[in-house]
Design a protein around this motif. Structure first.
Motif, short mmCIF file in Angstrom:
data_model
loop_
_atom_site.label_atom_id
_atom_site.label_comp_id
_atom_site.label_asym_id
_atom_site.label_seq_id
_atom_site.Cartn_x
_atom_site.Cartn_y
_atom_site.Cartn_z
N UNK A 20 0.79 -1.32 -0.08
CA UNK A 20 0.19 -0.05 0.22
C UNK A 20 0.82 1.03 0.11
N UNK A 21 1.73 1.36 0.80
CA UNK A 21 2.83 2.51 0.84
C UNK A 21 3.82 2.42 -0.25
N UNK A 22 4.20 1.68 -1.03
CA UNK A 22 5.43 1.62 -1.90
C UNK A 22 4.85 1.16 -3.27
N UNK A 23 3.57 0.56 -3.45
CA UNK A 23 3.09 0.03 -4.66
C UNK A 23 3.70 -1.44 -4.93
N UNK A 24 2.94 -2.22 -5.56
CA UNK A 24 3.39 -3.56 -5.50
C UNK A 24 4.98 -3.77 -6.42
N UNK A 25 5.15 -2.89 -7.52
CA UNK A 25 6.36 -3.03 -8.37
C UNK A 25 7.62 -2.56 -7.36
N UNK A 47 6.16 -18.56 0.88
CA UNK A 47 5.73 -18.09 -0.35
C UNK A 47 6.76 -18.20 -1.34
N UNK A 48 6.39 -18.50 -2.77
CA UNK A 48 7.32 -18.81 -3.99
C UNK A 48 7.99 -17.73 -4.30
N UNK A 49 7.23 -16.25 -4.12
CA UNK A 49 7.81 -15.30 -4.65
C UNK A 49 6.94 -14.01 -4.34
N UNK A 50 7.11 -12.76 -4.84
CA UNK A 50 6.18 -11.99 -4.34
C UNK A 50 5.05 -11.68 -4.89
N UNK A 51 4.83 -12.49 -6.18
CA UNK A 51 3.62 -12.46 -6.79
C UNK A 51 2.49 -13.43 -5.75
N UNK A 52 3.35 -14.57 -5.30
CA UNK A 52 2.57 -15.49 -4.45
C UNK A 52 2.14 -14.73 -3.34
N UNK A 53 2.84 -13.73 -2.81
CA UNK A 53 2.43 -13.03 -1.42
C UNK A 53 1.32 -12.01 -1.71
N UNK A 54 1.45 -11.82 -3.00
CA UNK A 54 0.14 -10.90 -3.20
C UNK A 54 -1.30 -11.56 -3.40
N UNK A 55 -0.98 -12.56 -4.20
CA UNK A 55 -2.13 -13.60 -4.53
C UNK A 55 -2.60 -14.30 -2.97
N UNK A 56 -1.83 -14.61 -2.23
CA UNK A 56 -1.94 -15.17 -0.92
C UNK A 56 -2.61 -14.05 0.02
N UNK A 57 -2.00 -12.90 -0.14
CA UNK A 57 -2.81 -11.92 0.92
C UNK A 57 -4.37 -11.66 0.41
N UNK A 58 -4.43 -11.64 -0.79
CA UNK A 58 -5.72 -11.39 -1.28
C UNK A 58 -6.79 -12.58 -1.08
#
Length: 195
Positions: A20-25, A47-58
């Motif tokens: 939220x503070x820095x943007x996903x990228x 988590x496998x990677x950053x994308x996995x973190x985003x999907x998991x948090x969602x």
């Protein structure tokens, strides 16, 4: 199951704030690890990677969100009350967690196609709640029978979603919860069976 591991929730909560503070990228895994108070390598146990973190948090946050909305709507009597409580609960939950609102309304929209497909599968449960309310209204002959159900679902979700996005973009300079009644009235007027 990784969700039951002790640091999983810490990492998820930290990821919401960092993204939220820095943007996903611009959110490096190391920033998330630091905010969670864990070593960088610990992240990869969950988590496998950053994308996995985003999907998991969602999945995690939306799962809780959907459970809350299902519980609240089930406790109501009429389809109109259920629709109102769905709108009110949606606004209330996101107004209480601005970081999550930023992630769901802005950061998840910039994702790649594979990520969007994973997110859509989670979102389907929320859309099922909307469908259930609409179907109940039609069955009870409160809502018009000749409505395009898919379009109604898109309009209900799209309206709620756009109101929240606008609130996030305006940096919450107003109380979004006060808009629940107006949004409900506008939607319900289009659904009600004319006498």
């Amino acid at each position: 199951m990784k969700q039951s591991k002790p640091k999983y929730k810490q990492i998820i909560d930290a990821a919401v704030e960092v993204i939220a503070e820095n943007g996903y990228h611009s959110s490096q895994v190391s920033k998330i690890a630091k905010r969670a108070g864990v070593a960088d390598g610990t992240i990869y146990l969950y988590f496998k990677n950053k994308e996995d973190i985003l999907v998991s948090l969602f999945q995690e946050k939306m799962g809780q969100f959907i459970e809350k909305i299902q519980g609240e709507t089930t406790a109501r009597q009429t389809p109109s009350e259920k629709l109102y409580i769905l709108i009110e609960t949606h606004f209330d939950l996101l107004s209480k967690d601005y970081h999550l609102a930023v992630v769901t309304q802005l950061e998840l929209r910039q994702s790649n196609k594979d990520l969007r497909l994973k997110i859509n599968s989670v979102l389907k449960k929320y859309l099922d709640v909307i469908d259930g309310i609409v179907e109940e209204g039609i069955r009870e002959e409160v809502f018009r029978e000749n409505i395009n159900r898919k379009l109604v679902r898109q309009m209900i979700f799209g309206t709620i979603d756009e109101v929240v996005t606008n609130w996030v973009m305006k940096e919450q300079h107003y109380d979004i919860n006060k808009q629940a009644e107006d949004v409900h009235e506008l939607i319900i007027e289009g659904l009600l069976k004319k006498k």
